[in-house]
Design an enzyme around this catalytic site. Structure first.
Site, PDB file in Angstrom:
ATOM      1  N   GLU A  92       0.820  -1.212   0.000  1.00 49.41           N
ATOM      2  CA  GLU A  92       0.000   0.000   0.000  1.00 49.41           C
ATOM      3  C   GLU A  92       0.848   1.253   0.000  1.00 49.41           C
ATOM      4  O   GLU A  92       1.910   1.298   0.607  1.00 49.41           O
ATOM      5  CB  GLU A  92      -0.889   0.029   1.248  1.00 49.41           C
ATOM      6  CG  GLU A  92      -1.953  -1.040   1.257  1.00 49.41           C
ATOM      7  CD  GLU A  92      -3.248  -0.601   0.606  1.00 49.41           C
ATOM      8  OE1 GLU A  92      -4.205  -1.370   0.618  1.00 49.41           O
ATOM      9  OE2 GLU A  92      -3.309   0.531   0.085  1.00 49.41           O
ATOM     10  N   CYS A 105       3.303   8.168   1.930  1.00 48.98           N
ATOM     11  CA  CYS A 105       3.841   7.145   2.830  1.00 48.98           C
ATOM     12  C   CYS A 105       4.119   5.887   1.996  1.00 48.98           C
ATOM     13  O   CYS A 105       3.218   5.304   1.415  1.00 48.98           O
ATOM     14  CB  CYS A 105       2.832   6.864   3.934  1.00 48.98           C
ATOM     15  SG  CYS A 105       3.394   5.578   5.054  1.00 48.98           S
ATOM     16  N   CYS A 112       7.367  -7.891   6.942  1.00 49.28           N
ATOM     17  CA  CYS A 112       8.529  -7.371   7.682  1.00 49.28           C
ATOM     18  C   CYS A 112       9.020  -8.444   8.645  1.00 49.28           C
ATOM     19  O   CYS A 112       8.211  -9.122   9.278  1.00 49.28           O
ATOM     20  CB  CYS A 112       8.152  -6.107   8.458  1.00 49.28           C
ATOM     21  SG  CYS A 112       9.548  -5.393   9.364  1.00 49.28           S
ATOM     22  N   CYS A 116       7.472  -6.610  15.311  1.00 51.82           N
ATOM     23  CA  CYS A 116       7.081  -5.854  16.504  1.00 51.82           C
ATOM     24  C   CYS A 116       5.702  -6.327  16.956  1.00 51.82           C
ATOM     25  O   CYS A 116       4.846  -6.643  16.127  1.00 51.82           O
ATOM     26  CB  CYS A 116       7.049  -4.366  16.191  1.00 51.82           C
ATOM     27  SG  CYS A 116       8.654  -3.729  15.672  1.00 51.82           S
ATOM     28  N   CYS A 119       2.431  -4.523  15.585  1.00 45.83           N
ATOM     29  CA  CYS A 119       2.393  -4.151  14.157  1.00 45.83           C
ATOM     30  C   CYS A 119       1.811  -5.277  13.310  1.00 45.83           C
ATOM     31  O   CYS A 119       2.309  -6.405  13.330  1.00 45.83           O
ATOM     32  CB  CYS A 119       3.801  -3.809  13.685  1.00 45.83           C
ATOM     33  SG  CYS A 119       3.901  -3.494  11.911  1.00 45.83           S
ATOM     34  N   GLY A 169       7.207  -2.610   6.114  1.00 45.64           N
ATOM     35  CA  GLY A 169       8.599  -3.021   6.014  1.00 45.64           C
ATOM     36  C   GLY A 169       9.581  -2.168   6.774  1.00 45.64           C
ATOM     37  O   GLY A 169       9.288  -1.040   7.179  1.00 45.64           O
ATOM     38  N   GLU A 170      10.769  -2.733   7.000  1.00 53.88           N
ATOM     39  CA  GLU A 170      11.862  -2.020   7.664  1.00 53.88           C
ATOM     40  C   GLU A 170      12.846  -1.588   6.566  1.00 53.88           C
ATOM     41  O   GLU A 170      13.579  -2.411   6.016  1.00 53.88           O
ATOM     42  CB  GLU A 170      12.534  -2.967   8.681  1.00 53.88           C
ATOM     43  CG  GLU A 170      13.853  -2.494   9.234  1.00 53.88           C
ATOM     44  CD  GLU A 170      13.857  -1.060   9.759  1.00 53.88           C
ATOM     45  OE1 GLU A 170      13.051  -0.724  10.632  1.00 53.88           O
ATOM     46  OE2 GLU A 170      14.667  -0.252   9.249  1.00 53.88           O
ATOM     47  N   SER A 201      11.993   5.996   8.465  1.00 54.69           N
ATOM     48  CA  SER A 201      11.667   5.525   9.819  1.00 54.69           C
ATOM     49  C   SER A 201      12.263   4.140  10.011  1.00 54.69           C
ATOM     50  O   SER A 201      12.084   3.247   9.178  1.00 54.69           O
ATOM     51  CB  SER A 201      10.145   5.473   9.983  1.00 54.69           C
ATOM     52  OG  SER A 201       9.819   4.894  11.233  1.00 54.69           O
ATOM     53  N   SER A 223      11.796   4.430  15.769  1.00 55.49           N
ATOM     54  CA  SER A 223      10.658   3.878  16.503  1.00 55.49           C
ATOM     55  C   SER A 223      11.124   3.405  17.874  1.00 55.49           C
ATOM     56  O   SER A 223      11.689   2.329  17.996  1.00 55.49           O
ATOM     57  CB  SER A 223      10.063   2.714  15.709  1.00 55.49           C
ATOM     58  OG  SER A 223       9.486   3.208  14.523  1.00 55.49           O
ATOM     59  N   LEU A 224      10.890   4.220  18.873  1.00 55.23           N
ATOM     60  CA  LEU A 224      11.425   3.947  20.212  1.00 55.23           C
ATOM     61  C   LEU A 224      10.464   3.069  21.023  1.00 55.23           C
ATOM     62  O   LEU A 224      10.824   1.985  21.464  1.00 55.23           O
ATOM     63  CB  LEU A 224      11.682   5.282  20.910  1.00 55.23           C
ATOM     64  CG  LEU A 224      12.804   5.331  21.931  1.00 55.23           C
ATOM     65  CD1 LEU A 224      14.109   4.804  21.370  1.00 55.23           C
ATOM     66  CD2 LEU A 224      12.987   6.762  22.435  1.00 55.23           C
ATOM     67  N   HIS A 225       9.275   3.577  21.297  1.00 52.73           N
ATOM     68  CA  HIS A 225       8.173   2.805  21.879  1.00 52.73           C
ATOM     69  C   HIS A 225       8.330   2.360  23.333  1.00 52.73           C
ATOM     70  O   HIS A 225       7.370   1.852  23.913  1.00 52.73           O
ATOM     71  CB  HIS A 225       7.837   1.560  21.048  1.00 52.73           C
ATOM     72  CG  HIS A 225       7.590   1.833  19.609  1.00 52.73           C
ATOM     73  ND1 HIS A 225       6.825   2.878  19.170  1.00 52.73           N
ATOM     74  CD2 HIS A 225       8.031   1.203  18.493  1.00 52.73           C
ATOM     75  CE1 HIS A 225       6.794   2.868  17.843  1.00 52.73           C
ATOM     76  NE2 HIS A 225       7.524   1.871  17.416  1.00 52.73           N
ATOM     77  N   ASN A 300      -3.123   1.567  16.699  1.00 55.03           N
ATOM     78  CA  ASN A 300      -4.243   1.207  15.847  1.00 55.03           C
ATOM     79  C   ASN A 300      -4.458  -0.301  15.943  1.00 55.03           C
ATOM     80  O   ASN A 300      -3.640  -1.071  15.461  1.00 55.03           O
ATOM     81  CB  ASN A 300      -3.931   1.633  14.416  1.00 55.03           C
ATOM     82  CG  ASN A 300      -5.191   1.847  13.637  1.00 55.03           C
ATOM     83  OD1 ASN A 300      -6.116   2.496  14.106  1.00 55.03           O
ATOM     84  ND2 ASN A 300      -5.234   1.291  12.456  1.00 55.03           N
ATOM     85  N   CYS A 343     -11.631  -0.394   3.025  1.00 57.30           N
ATOM     86  CA  CYS A 343     -10.504  -1.307   2.927  1.00 57.30           C
ATOM     87  C   CYS A 343     -10.919  -2.729   3.333  1.00 57.30           C
ATOM     88  O   CYS A 343     -10.644  -3.682   2.632  1.00 57.30           O
ATOM     89  CB  CYS A 343      -9.435  -0.778   3.876  1.00 57.30           C
ATOM     90  SG  CYS A 343      -7.892  -1.583   3.766  1.00 57.30           S
TER      91      CYS A 343
HETATM   92  N1  SAH Z   1       9.691  -0.420  10.013  1.00 57.04           N
HETATM   93  C1  SAH Z   1       9.825   0.965  10.245  1.00 57.04           C
HETATM   94  C2  SAH Z   1       8.905   1.813   9.386  1.00 57.04           C
HETATM   95  C3  SAH Z   1       7.530   1.303   9.144  1.00 57.04           C
HETATM   96  S1  SAH Z   1       6.459   1.291  10.526  1.00 57.04           S
HETATM   97  C4  SAH Z   1       9.629   1.291  11.709  1.00 57.04           C
HETATM   98  O1  SAH Z   1       9.216   0.416  12.448  1.00 57.04           O
HETATM   99  O2  SAH Z   1       9.945   2.404  12.095  1.00 57.04           O
HETATM  100  C5  SAH Z   1       6.048   3.023  10.695  1.00 57.04           C
HETATM  101  C6  SAH Z   1       5.561   3.396  12.089  1.00 57.04           C
HETATM  102  O3  SAH Z   1       4.263   2.816  12.352  1.00 57.04           O
HETATM  103  C7  SAH Z   1       6.496   2.892  13.178  1.00 57.04           C
HETATM  104  O4  SAH Z   1       6.776   3.898  14.107  1.00 57.04           O
HETATM  105  C8  SAH Z   1       5.670   1.807  13.785  1.00 57.04           C
HETATM  106  O5  SAH Z   1       6.058   1.569  15.099  1.00 57.04           O
HETATM  107  C9  SAH Z   1       4.268   2.319  13.666  1.00 57.04           C
HETATM  108  N2  SAH Z   1       3.240   1.273  13.866  1.00 57.04           N
HETATM  109  C10 SAH Z   1       3.334  -0.025  13.557  1.00 57.04           C
HETATM  110  N3  SAH Z   1       2.190  -0.683  13.904  1.00 57.04           N
HETATM  111  C11 SAH Z   1       1.366   0.228  14.442  1.00 57.04           C
HETATM  112  C12 SAH Z   1       0.044   0.173  14.985  1.00 57.04           C
HETATM  113  N4  SAH Z   1      -0.641  -0.966  15.030  1.00 57.04           N
HETATM  114  N5  SAH Z   1      -0.494   1.311  15.433  1.00 57.04           N
HETATM  115  C13 SAH Z   1       0.197   2.475  15.376  1.00 57.04           C
HETATM  116  N6  SAH Z   1       1.438   2.593  14.869  1.00 57.04           N
HETATM  117  C14 SAH Z   1       2.029   1.479  14.415  1.00 57.04           C
HETATM  118 FE1  SF4 Z   2       6.179  -3.163  11.754  1.00 59.44          FE
HETATM  119 FE2  SF4 Z   2       8.239  -1.416  11.506  1.00 59.44          FE
HETATM  120 FE3  SF4 Z   2       8.251  -3.329  13.412  1.00 59.44          FE
HETATM  121 FE4  SF4 Z   2       8.507  -4.011  10.848  1.00 59.44          FE
HETATM  122  S1  SF4 Z   2       9.930  -2.788  12.058  1.00 59.44           S
HETATM  123  S2  SF4 Z   2       7.256  -5.053  12.369  1.00 59.44           S
HETATM  124  S3  SF4 Z   2       7.143  -2.521   9.855  1.00 59.44           S
HETATM  125  S4  SF4 Z   2       6.816  -1.602  13.221  1.00 59.44           S
END
Ligand code: SAH
Ligand code: SF4
Length: 372
Positions: A92, A105, A112, A116, A119, A169-170, A201, A223-225, A300, A343
């Site tokens: 997408e 985007c 991926c 995570c 995700c 994807g990463e 990112s 992406s710290l989290h 989300n 969707c």
């Molecule tokens: N792989 C890379 C870039 C793609 S993800 C990364 O992880 O940074 C882009 C952003 O969306 C990241 O910050 C990721 O943590 C966030 N993301 C992934 N799943 C999500 C979800 N279910 N709700 C909100 N943000 C999410």
């Molecule tokens: Fe999702 Fe980014 Fe984690 Fe891959 S690295 S699983 S795209 S949040």
């Protein structure tokens, strides 16, 4: 033999191709401008190239972006394309219009491998890296489709002003194709975007962050989290390989080369997991030495995640803590809700894998660009 796809080539490679055809160097730039600036897919349309060159090109090259399976427009103007990348994989691309900018985007992988916990792309597993043509093809397609739908014919009137590599994807696990795509985004003969308006990112691929700093330092979001290794190990498994201390040191090194003087830290807000005041305090202490901004992303949800979005009050309280400590902090807005619903409706009549892609877009859609 398959004709080479020009969308797979950066400027140096187009130059080599053109030289190999016995043509002068400036023809390469002309060709790049036709393809990327004007969106030409047919060589016969390239009227200022000699007929002989056009027919030579026709026999060795083509311009081929991924095919569009679905095109949906939200009431708020958010537009998404579902693109077929073959063998049951779909990706997408999402366009988010705002007053002063238009952000695309972009995805870099089908699936991926980082996996995570929060995700949906990670949950579907890894299928394959996208090629350069499939990555830059998203921008090529979106820019020219948007221009066409707005009746724009002038080649310098761009619709897309910002690109974020925040789709599926990463990106740093698909380094070469991502790098080539970034170079094309910045190339004046192609999209001419400034480094500040292209944001990559990453979940924290430390060695590749260093490579990127040297090869093509665009704006960086990390992406710290989580404010500590124990929690981040659990949410972002890559943390076990590159723990926070190493990741933050890599951020510091990146800043020496970065086009902006801060890193954007993304932090997905998960109810009861990473959103307490104590965790905000720990986070503030953790990043004290790194010039940064925060972008809080309301989680989300997707089926089977077992996770919940933090309440709006909690997200605001968390943001306030960070702001009080002097960090610029934004909360990501939700966009494109109505096509999110559409969707799900589309899922029935496309192949199995594309359903996974659509699940992924459900988390893509609430995205608005990081700072421009
Ligand atoms: N792989 C890379 C870039 C793609 S993800 C990364 O992880 O940074 C882009 C952003 O969306 C990241 O910050 C990721 O943590 C966030 N993301 C992934 N799943 C999500 C979800 N279910 N709700 C909100 N943000 C999410
Ligand atoms: Fe999702 Fe980014 Fe984690 Fe891959 S690295 S699983 S795209 S949040």
């Amino acid at each position: 033999m398959d004709r080479v796809n020009l969308l797979d080539l950066d400027a140096a490679q187009v130059a080599a191709l053109v030289a190999g055809l016995g043509e002068k160097a400036f023809r390469a730039r002309q060709l790049t401008r036709w393809v990327h600036r004007r969106g030409a897919a047919q060589f016969e349309a390239m009227t200022d190239l000699a007929k002989s060159l056009r027919s030579k090109l026709d026999s060795v090259a083509q311009v081929r972006a991924p095919a569009v399976i679905r095109d949906a427009i939200s009431e708020d103007g958010t537009r998404k394309w579902l693109l077929d990348v073959g063998q049951g994989d779909a990706i997408e691309t999402v366009f988010i219009p705002e007053d002063e900018r238009g952000t695309l985007c972009v995805s870099t992988q089908a699936g991926c491998a980082v996996n995570c916990r929060f995700c949906s792309t990670g949950k579907q597993g890894f299928s394959r890296n996208l090629t350069t043509a499939e990555i830059i093809g998203q921008l090529w397609w979106a820019e020219h489709a948007l221009r066409a739908s707005r009746g724009i014919t002038a080649e310098h009137e761009r619709v897309i002003s910002n690109v974020v590599l925040m789709g599926m994807g990463e990106p740093l696990q698909n380094y070469e194709a991502t790098l080539r795509s970034l170079r094309l985004m910045l190339d004046d003969d192609a999209y001419g975007l400034s480094r500040r308006r292209v944001t990559l990112s990453t979940s924290g691929m430390v060695p590749q962050m260093d490579r990127l700093a040297h090869d093509c330092p665009v704006a960086l979001a990390v992406s710290l989290h989580a404010p500590n290794d124990a929690l981040r190990d659990n949410l972002v498994p890559l943390n076990r390989k590159y723990p926070l201390r190493e990741l933050l040191a890599a951020c510091q090194r990146y800043l020496t080369f970065a086009p902006r003087d801060f890193i954007t830290f993304e932090y997905v807000m998960l109810d009861g997991l990473n959103d307490s005041d104590a965790q905000a305090r720990q986070l503030i202490a953790l990043v004290a030495d790194v010039p940064c901004k925060f972008n809080l992303i309301p989680f989300n949800p997707f089926p089977g995640s077992g996770l919940k979005r933090s309440t709006s009050e909690r997200i605001r309280a968390f943001a306030l803590r960070l702001q009080d400590a002097g960090f610029v902090t934004t909360i990501r807005k939700t966009r494109g809700d109505d096509i999110d619903a559409a969707c799900g409706q589309l899922a029935g009549d496309v192949q199995d894998r594309t359903r996974l892609a659509q699940r992924a877009v459900r988390r893509l859609l609430p995205l608005v660009a990081v700072d421009s």
